[in-house]
Design a protein around this motif. Structure first.
Motif, PDB file in Angstrom:
ATOM      1  N   ASP A 151       0.831  -0.854  -0.155  1.00  0.00           N
ATOM      2  CA  ASP A 151       0.150  -0.350  -0.144  1.00  0.00           C
ATOM      3  C   ASP A 151       0.785   1.274  -0.334  1.00  0.00           C
ATOM      4  O   ASP A 151       0.428   1.915  -1.187  1.00  0.00           O
ATOM      5  N   ASN A 152       2.019   1.190   1.070  1.00  0.00           N
ATOM      6  CA  ASN A 152       2.770   2.503   1.204  1.00  0.00           C
ATOM      7  C   ASN A 152       3.486   2.673   0.122  1.00  0.00           C
ATOM      8  O   ASN A 152       3.644   3.535  -1.018  1.00  0.00           O
ATOM      9  N   ILE A 153       4.061   1.814  -1.173  1.00  0.00           N
ATOM     10  CA  ILE A 153       4.380   1.472  -2.424  1.00  0.00           C
ATOM     11  C   ILE A 153       3.513   1.677  -2.942  1.00  0.00           C
ATOM     12  O   ILE A 153       4.133   2.827  -4.325  1.00  0.00           O
ATOM     13  N   GLN A 154       2.252   1.297  -3.144  1.00  0.00           N
ATOM     14  CA  GLN A 154       1.199   2.093  -3.973  1.00  0.00           C
ATOM     15  C   GLN A 154       0.686   3.841  -4.359  1.00  0.00           C
ATOM     16  O   GLN A 154       1.014   4.434  -5.420  1.00  0.00           O
ATOM     17  N   GLU A 155       0.899   4.163  -3.283  1.00  0.00           N
ATOM     18  CA  GLU A 155       0.395   5.744  -3.004  1.00  0.00           C
ATOM     19  C   GLU A 155       2.305   6.537  -3.030  1.00  0.00           C
ATOM     20  O   GLU A 155       1.528   7.327  -3.731  1.00  0.00           O
ATOM     21  N   LEU A 156       3.070   5.378  -2.593  1.00  0.00           N
ATOM     22  CA  LEU A 156       4.390   6.770  -3.197  1.00  0.00           C
ATOM     23  C   LEU A 156       4.307   6.315  -4.791  1.00  0.00           C
ATOM     24  O   LEU A 156       4.790   7.610  -6.025  1.00  0.00           O
ATOM     25  N   LEU A 157       4.194   4.951  -5.710  1.00  0.00           N
ATOM     26  CA  LEU A 157       4.132   5.530  -6.959  1.00  0.00           C
ATOM     27  C   LEU A 157       2.601   6.898  -7.804  1.00  0.00           C
ATOM     28  O   LEU A 157       3.356   7.560  -8.649  1.00  0.00           O
ATOM     29  N   LYS A 158       2.038   6.016  -7.012  1.00  0.00           N
ATOM     30  CA  LYS A 158       0.552   7.852  -7.720  1.00  0.00           C
ATOM     31  C   LYS A 158       1.925   9.270  -7.019  1.00  0.00           C
ATOM     32  O   LYS A 158       1.066   9.858  -7.744  1.00  0.00           O
ATOM     33  N   ASN A 159       2.065   9.267  -5.805  1.00  0.00           N
ATOM     34  CA  ASN A 159       3.346  10.429  -5.677  1.00  0.00           C
ATOM     35  C   ASN A 159       4.023  10.944  -6.838  1.00  0.00           C
ATOM     36  O   ASN A 159       4.074  11.867  -7.309  1.00  0.00           O
ATOM     37  N   VAL A 175       4.372   9.439  -9.772  1.00  0.00           N
ATOM     38  CA  VAL A 175       3.152   9.966 -11.187  1.00  0.00           C
ATOM     39  C   VAL A 175       3.007  11.550 -11.258  1.00  0.00           C
ATOM     40  O   VAL A 175       2.832  12.370 -11.908  1.00  0.00           O
ATOM     41  N   PHE A 176       2.468  11.976  -9.710  1.00  0.00           N
ATOM     42  CA  PHE A 176       1.547  13.291  -9.847  1.00  0.00           C
ATOM     43  C   PHE A 176       2.810  14.326  -9.729  1.00  0.00           C
ATOM     44  O   PHE A 176       3.038  15.203 -11.030  1.00  0.00           O
ATOM     45  N   LEU A 177       3.864  13.784  -9.126  1.00  0.00           N
ATOM     46  CA  LEU A 177       5.672  14.825  -9.376  1.00  0.00           C
ATOM     47  C   LEU A 177       5.959  14.796 -10.732  1.00  0.00           C
ATOM     48  O   LEU A 177       6.763  15.560 -11.452  1.00  0.00           O
ATOM     49  N   LYS A 178       6.041  13.873 -11.766  1.00  0.00           N
ATOM     50  CA  LYS A 178       6.184  14.397 -13.005  1.00  0.00           C
ATOM     51  C   LYS A 178       4.964  14.455 -13.937  1.00  0.00           C
ATOM     52  O   LYS A 178       5.848  15.373 -14.475  1.00  0.00           O
ATOM     53  N   GLN A 179       4.682  14.658 -13.661  1.00  0.00           N
ATOM     54  CA  GLN A 179       3.024  15.764 -14.706  1.00  0.00           C
ATOM     55  C   GLN A 179       3.199  16.435 -13.941  1.00  0.00           C
ATOM     56  O   GLN A 179       3.084  17.722 -15.134  1.00  0.00           O
TER      57      GLN A 179
END
Length: 173
Positions: free
Chosen positions: A90-98, A100-104
């Motif tokens: 779950d932590n990894i999934q949250e970090l991946l979402k962040n 992707v957002f930062l990359k955008q």
């Protein structure tokens, strides 16, 4: 006085038959153990090789089965250990979402920066230098290079300030 023995032929035949039977029985009893051992040896010679082969096969199958049991135990322990990893996933999934957002956000800022760079004062100035000083190509090249360096330093400063602002925003969230 002499006693004459008269032989009874019927009795003689009976005695002869009885002694033959006794002799035959003695012969059988005397040879019975060796006959039994011969039969045992014959049986062992026929039955032992297939039994040895089966025993070797059973031992091999036992080792294979033991190896597979270890594999299954290892797989079960791996699955059980993964049950505890749900929080990490779950932590990894949250970090991946962040991420992707930062990359955008970075992509958006770069696109904005590229628009600004195309309308930069320094670029416009360097474009006019060649028109203003056509007789001095070395000077115009040096001025253009200087303008590019200044523009690059300004872009780097803007990028560093933007990144610092973004880090402080990320920390506060």
């Amino acid at each position: 006085m002499s006693v004459l023995h008269q032989t009874d032929p019927e009795l003689e035949v009976k005695v002869k038959k009885a002694t033959e039977r006794i002799s035959e029985n003695m012969h059988i009893v005397a040879n019975e153990p060796s006959l039994a051992f011969y039969r045992l040896q014959e049986h062992v010679r026929k039955a032992l090789p297939p039994m040895v082969e089966k025993r070797v096969e059973v031992t091999k199958l036992h080792h294979e089965l033991q190896g597979r049991c270890y594999d299954v135990e290892y797989a079960v322990s791996a699955v059980k250990s993964m049950e505890g990893a749900e929080k990490n996933f779950d932590n990894i999934q949250e970090l991946l979402k962040n991420a992707v957002f930062l990359k955008q956000q970075i992509k958006y800022e770069e696109a904005r920066k590229n628009k600004k760079e195309s309308s930069s004062v320094y670029k416009r100035l360097s474009a006019h230098i060649t028109l203003d000083l056509p007789d001095l190509p070395e000077l115009s090249d040096a001025l253009r290079e200087t303008a590019n360096r200044v523009e690059s330093m300004m872009a780097h400063a803007r990028h560093s300030a933007g990144a610092e602002l973004q880090r402080s925003q990320t920390i506060h969230h």
